[in-house]
Design a protein around this motif. Structure first.
Motif, PDB file in Angstrom:
ATOM      1  N   PRO A 120      47.694  37.979  40.034  1.00  0.00           N
ATOM      2  CA  PRO A 120      47.148  36.797  39.358  1.00  0.00           C
ATOM      3  C   PRO A 120      46.190  36.025  40.253  1.00  0.00           C
ATOM      4  CG  PRO A 120      49.440  36.445  39.985  1.00  0.00           C
ATOM      5  CD  PRO A 120      49.138  37.897  40.223  1.00  0.00           C
ATOM      6  N   THR A 121      45.108  35.583  39.689  1.00  0.00           N
ATOM      7  CA  THR A 121      44.104  34.823  40.441  1.00  0.00           C
ATOM      8  C   THR A 121      44.581  33.382  40.619  1.00  0.00           C
ATOM      9  OG1 THR A 121      42.961  34.203  38.401  1.00  0.00           O
ATOM     10  CG2 THR A 121      42.273  36.250  39.475  1.00  0.00           C
ATOM     11  N   THR A 126      45.368  42.172  33.629  1.00  0.00           N
ATOM     12  CA  THR A 126      44.664  43.442  33.499  1.00  0.00           C
ATOM     13  C   THR A 126      43.311  43.324  34.203  1.00  0.00           C
ATOM     14  OG1 THR A 126      43.562  42.845  31.434  1.00  0.00           O
ATOM     15  CG2 THR A 126      45.762  43.832  31.271  1.00  0.00           C
ATOM     16  N   LEU A 127      42.704  44.462  34.474  1.00  0.00           N
ATOM     17  CA  LEU A 127      41.397  44.464  35.121  1.00  0.00           C
ATOM     18  C   LEU A 127      40.359  43.770  34.246  1.00  0.00           C
ATOM     19  CD1 LEU A 127      39.783  45.395  37.566  1.00  0.00           C
ATOM     20  CD2 LEU A 127      39.342  47.559  36.377  1.00  0.00           C
ATOM     21  N   GLN A 128      40.485  43.925  32.939  1.00  0.00           N
ATOM     22  CA  GLN A 128      39.540  43.287  32.025  1.00  0.00           C
ATOM     23  C   GLN A 128      39.699  41.772  32.046  1.00  0.00           C
ATOM     24  OE1 GLN A 128      37.062  44.814  30.367  1.00  0.00           O
ATOM     25  NE2 GLN A 128      36.387  42.773  29.771  1.00  0.00           N
ATOM     26  N   GLU A 129      40.948  41.294  32.155  1.00  0.00           N
ATOM     27  CA  GLU A 129      41.181  39.847  32.222  1.00  0.00           C
ATOM     28  C   GLU A 129      40.565  39.252  33.478  1.00  0.00           C
ATOM     29  OE1 GLU A 129      45.360  39.101  29.819  1.00  0.00           O
ATOM     30  OE2 GLU A 129      45.435  39.783  31.901  1.00  0.00           O
ATOM     31  N   VAL A 130      40.661  39.982  34.590  1.00  0.00           N
ATOM     32  CA  VAL A 130      40.061  39.506  35.838  1.00  0.00           C
ATOM     33  C   VAL A 130      38.542  39.419  35.685  1.00  0.00           C
ATOM     34  CG1 VAL A 130      39.709  40.018  38.273  1.00  0.00           C
ATOM     35  CG2 VAL A 130      41.943  40.402  37.246  1.00  0.00           C
ATOM     36  N   LYS A 141      33.672  36.105  34.792  1.00  0.00           N
ATOM     37  CA  LYS A 141      32.479  35.781  34.010  1.00  0.00           C
ATOM     38  C   LYS A 141      32.518  34.332  33.535  1.00  0.00           C
ATOM     39  CE  LYS A 141      31.424  40.414  32.240  1.00  0.00           C
ATOM     40  NZ  LYS A 141      31.317  41.247  31.025  1.00  0.00           N
ATOM     41  N   ASN A 142      33.710  33.884  33.097  1.00  0.00           N
ATOM     42  CA  ASN A 142      33.821  32.525  32.574  1.00  0.00           C
ATOM     43  C   ASN A 142      33.690  31.476  33.663  1.00  0.00           C
ATOM     44  OD1 ASN A 142      34.221  33.480  29.971  1.00  0.00           O
ATOM     45  ND2 ASN A 142      36.436  33.610  30.224  1.00  0.00           N
TER      46      ASN A 142
END
Length: 376
Positions: free
Chosen positions: A13-14, A223-227, A232-233
């Motif tokens: 988690p970031t 997930t990698l896509q969520e990261v 991007k956001n």
């Protein structure tokens, strides 16, 4: 989103994800750890203040069971009796309760720290869904809670049987002890048994706390896509940022090219670099670089200069020195004043010659005074 896309939560988690989870009240919590801490501190508090409570109870019972007939019917006497009760029990009971309250606060913040969230307090429709309620009842978490409950029951039951056998004769002996010693002794036995039973919960807490911390961390994995989406956001789409930088660079180049016709001279490499200099004694005490570029941009600067009758002077060493040490809009470094002065003097003499006001200037020296640390 992760479930819909079928991707596994493999990424840590970031910080942004952790911060958002904290705002929602989603932090690691162990109810067993908090309960165990409260129980143990309650037992310790009872050991400390139990004797005072026992003696206070003895005084209260002695006072209340010896009320005379007049005191029974006289309300003022009753209030004085209650005052004696307060004097005997108020302090030890208040301290006992205070320790429990502090233990409840500290125990529930041992794992995850203190956190207050309005979002966690807000009602949520999904928590009232019967379908999701059934899933929680028969899910992994429910199975873990069942195992913990069985483990707690077994530990407490085994410890209780052991303690009853251990204190059996001491408990029976209370009946022949005198007051208030037997009351204080009984509270002492209760406190030690309470403490021993509470300590059995340490086994459950030692298992539950790491599990809750691991499970919380696992639920927050991304997930990698969520990261990528979060990046991007928060940072902006890399393609959009690159397009913005390219647009800014093009605008800067257009402004720079507009200043080339006003330059006094363009010094060239002659093929790889070009720098345009302007010397306005009224605005600056030193020549200013109004444009610079390499390769294609260098060729464009030369074309604009030729189209506007700006002199071109070839000096590879000086051109490289200016290109690498000076930005557009900055003054020429002091270490390059002499070399630039010779170039400007040559240009001014050349212009006078072209206007028929002087003789042809001598060819500019190829070995201009460039310091060693300014040679590139």
């Amino acid at each position: 989103m992760a479930e819909d896309s079928g991707q596994e939560r493999t990424e840590e988690p970031t910080p942004k994800k952790l911060q958002e989870a904290k705002k929602k009240g989603q932090i690691a919590r162990s109810k067993e750890l908090g309960t165990t801490f409260v129980l143990i501190m309650s037992a310790v508090s009872l050991l400390i203040y139990g004797p005072d409570i026992g003696r206070g109870l003895h005084l209260v019972m002695g006072r209340m069971l010896t009320l005379s007939r007049n005191e029974t019917y006289d309300t003022s006497k009753m209030f004085s009796a209650w005052g004696a009760v307060a004097d005997a029990l108020l302090y030890p009971m208040a301290m006992f309760v205070l320790v429990i309250v502090l233990a409840a606060f500290i125990g529930n913040t041992l794992l995850g720290g203190f956190n207050f969230s309005w979002q966690a307090m807000a009602p949520k429709a999904n928590k009232m869904s019967p379908l999701k309620g059934f899933k929680r009842m028969f899910g992994t978490q429910a199975a873990v809670e069942l195992v913990k409950a069985l483990l707690k029951f077994a530990l407490v039951a085994a410890c209780a049987v052991f303690l009853i056998k251990m204190y059996f004769y001491e408990i029976l002996h209370l009946s022949i002890e005198t007051t208030p010693g037997n009351i204080v002794h009984a509270l002492e036995i209760i406190a030690w048994m309470f403490l021993a039973l509470s300590c059995t919960m340490l086994v459950v807490s030692a298992i539950d706390a790491p599990y809750q911390s691991h499970n919380h961390h696992k639920q927050l994995k991304m997930t990698l896509q969520e990261v990528k989406d979060e990046y991007k956001n928060s940072e902006g789409d890399p393609q959009i940022k690159a397009r913005i930088r390219r647009t800014q660079r093009e605008m800067s180049q257009r402004r720079m090219m507009q200043d080339v016709p006003d330059a006094d001279v363009v010094v060239t490499n002659p093929t790889h670099y070009s720098v345009a200099l302007k010397y306005d004694t009224d605005k600056a005490g030193a020549p200013i670089m109004v444009a610079k570029g390499g390769d294609e941009l260098a060729m464009q600067i030369r074309k604009v200069a030729q189209g506007n009758d700006v002199p071109l002077v070839e000096s590879p060493v000086l051109t490289r020195a200016l290109f690498h040490t000076t930005e557009v809009g900055e003054q020429v470094p002091e270490q390059l004043f002499t070399a630039v002065a010779q170039v400007l003097a040559y240009v001014y003499q050349l212009k006078r010659f072209q206007k028929g006001r002087g003789r042809r200037p001598t060819k500019l020296s190829e070995h201009l005074p460039i310091p060693d640390d300014y040679q590139y």
